[in-house]
Motif scaffolding. Structure first.
Motif, PDB file in Angstrom:
ATOM      1  N   GLU A  68       0.811  -1.211   0.000  1.00 35.99           N
ATOM      2  CA  GLU A  68       0.000   0.000   0.000  1.00 35.99           C
ATOM      3  C   GLU A  68       0.848   1.266   0.000  1.00 35.99           C
ATOM      4  OE1 GLU A  68      -3.257   0.470  -0.465  1.00 35.99           O
ATOM      5  OE2 GLU A  68      -3.230  -1.681  -0.902  1.00 35.99           O
ATOM      6  N   ARG A  69       1.993   1.240   0.674  1.00 40.27           N
ATOM      7  CA  ARG A  69       2.826   2.438   0.727  1.00 40.27           C
ATOM      8  C   ARG A  69       3.395   2.790  -0.646  1.00 40.27           C
ATOM      9  NH1 ARG A  69       4.796  -1.819   3.328  1.00 40.27           N
ATOM     10  NH2 ARG A  69       6.766  -2.757   2.655  1.00 40.27           N
ATOM     11  N   ILE A  70       3.479   1.803  -1.541  1.00 41.73           N
ATOM     12  CA  ILE A  70       3.880   2.079  -2.924  1.00 41.73           C
ATOM     13  C   ILE A  70       2.653   2.377  -3.773  1.00 41.73           C
ATOM     14  CG2 ILE A  70       5.035   1.169  -4.975  1.00 41.73           C
ATOM     15  CD1 ILE A  70       6.976   1.686  -2.746  1.00 41.73           C
ATOM     16  N   ALA A  71       1.571   1.645  -3.533  1.00 39.54           N
ATOM     17  CA  ALA A  71       0.349   1.832  -4.315  1.00 39.54           C
ATOM     18  C   ALA A  71      -0.181   3.262  -4.214  1.00 39.54           C
ATOM     19  CB  ALA A  71      -0.724   0.838  -3.877  1.00 39.54           C
ATOM     20  N   VAL A  72      -0.029   3.884  -3.043  1.00 40.68           N
ATOM     21  CA  VAL A  72      -0.563   5.239  -2.875  1.00 40.68           C
ATOM     22  C   VAL A  72       0.208   6.273  -3.686  1.00 40.68           C
ATOM     23  CG1 VAL A  72      -1.525   4.758  -0.590  1.00 40.68           C
ATOM     24  CG2 VAL A  72       0.814   5.644  -0.781  1.00 40.68           C
ATOM     25  N   THR A  73       1.374   5.900  -4.200  1.00 40.35           N
ATOM     26  CA  THR A  73       2.105   6.831  -5.056  1.00 40.35           C
ATOM     27  C   THR A  73       1.557   6.826  -6.478  1.00 40.35           C
ATOM     28  OG1 THR A  73       3.812   5.245  -5.790  1.00 40.35           O
ATOM     29  CG2 THR A  73       4.206   6.410  -3.694  1.00 40.35           C
TER      30      THR A  73
END
Length: 270
Positions: free
Chosen positions: A230-235
């Motif tokens: 998720e911490r990458i997906a939100v980018t």
């Protein structure tokens, strides 16, 4: 042209062969800053692309011809050495029965982060935590085919210069620039990326065909087991889901990446 080597090496205890075999391990590749590439065509492609060939290893049955001469000259021009080994030893070095007659030790290359720039029609690929070297090599091959500007390897991604990854790339490893970043480095860098960021996500409602080609694009793909964290997906400002038959298991990562590259980066002249 003189013979590649006046002596045919037959012993696996030879120091040159030991150094060659050390490249089978990640530690060896890291210490030497080099990797193995098999096959005359792939070696010649590396020479033409300006990669430094430190050692060119030929089997006794390598023969001759214009391509072989080009590989030998390219190796020597960069200060490399040309060695000849018995066919039996070449099989042992390659660790497979159908060994190629040419193996090269090539100096690794890593592109600096400032080469990642947005521009019209430019596509970069980012891979997070990829575990399978065969998948990674196949993805490099697809990236080359679709004209991707380069690949950003995020976090604990498998070594792209491992023998399995290089084999799976079918020579494309010398055509696609590679950048390394840890996760924090990626998250710090990403706000300055001047284009859109596209990722795949099971919760997304859009399909790959909803993506228009042309804008500068960073395609982000997650690892084989869990996909994008998720911490990458939100980018990502555009998340899509590849449709599959109900009940079907997930796609192989290399296949999924090829589908997404076709959606965002297929060359206009293809």
């Amino acid at each position: 042209m003189p013979e590649p080597s006046p002596v045919v090496i037959s012993s696996a205890a030879n120091p040159e062969i030991k150094a060659l075999r050390a490249l089978e391990s990640k530690k060896g590749r890291s210490e030497q800053g080099a990797f193995l590439s098999e096959g005359l065509r792939h070696v010649v492609e590396a020479v033409r692309r300006g990669w430094r060939v430190r050692r060119l290893v030929l089997s006794e049955s390598a023969g001759s011809g214009a391509l072989l001469r080009e590989a030998i000259e390219g190796c020597r021009a960069g200060g490399g050495r040309v060695l000849t080994v018995t066919d039996e030893l070449m099989t042992r070095v390659a660790r497979r029965d159908n060994a190629q007659s040419v193996i090269a030790v090539i100096e690794q290359r890593w592109a600096p982060l400032d080469t990642v720039r947005a521009g019209p029609g430019v596509t970069w690929l980012a891979l997070e935590g990829i575990r399978d070297p065969g998948n990674l090599g196949s993805i490099v091959r697809s990236a080359d085919a679709f004209g991707v500007a380069g690949i950003i390897l995020i976090g604990h991604t498998v070594d792209p210069y491992s023998t399995e990854a290089v084999r799976a790339s079918m020579g494309s490893i010398v055509n696609v620039p590679l950048v390394r970043l840890d996760e924090h480095g990626y998250l710090d860098w990403h706000p300055g990326w001047g284009g859109r960021t596209v990722g795949t996500h099971l919760a997304a409602s859009d399909r790959p065909e909803s993506i228009t080609r042309g804008p500068p694009t960073l395609l982000v793909m997650g690892n084989e087991q869990s996909g994008l964290p998720e911490r990458i997906a939100v980018t990502c400002n555009h998340l899509v889901r590849i449709p599959m038959r109900v009940g079907a298991d997930s796609l192989n990562l290399a296949a999924a990446t090829a589908i997404m590259l076709f959606a965002v980066a297929a060359p206009a002249d293809a």
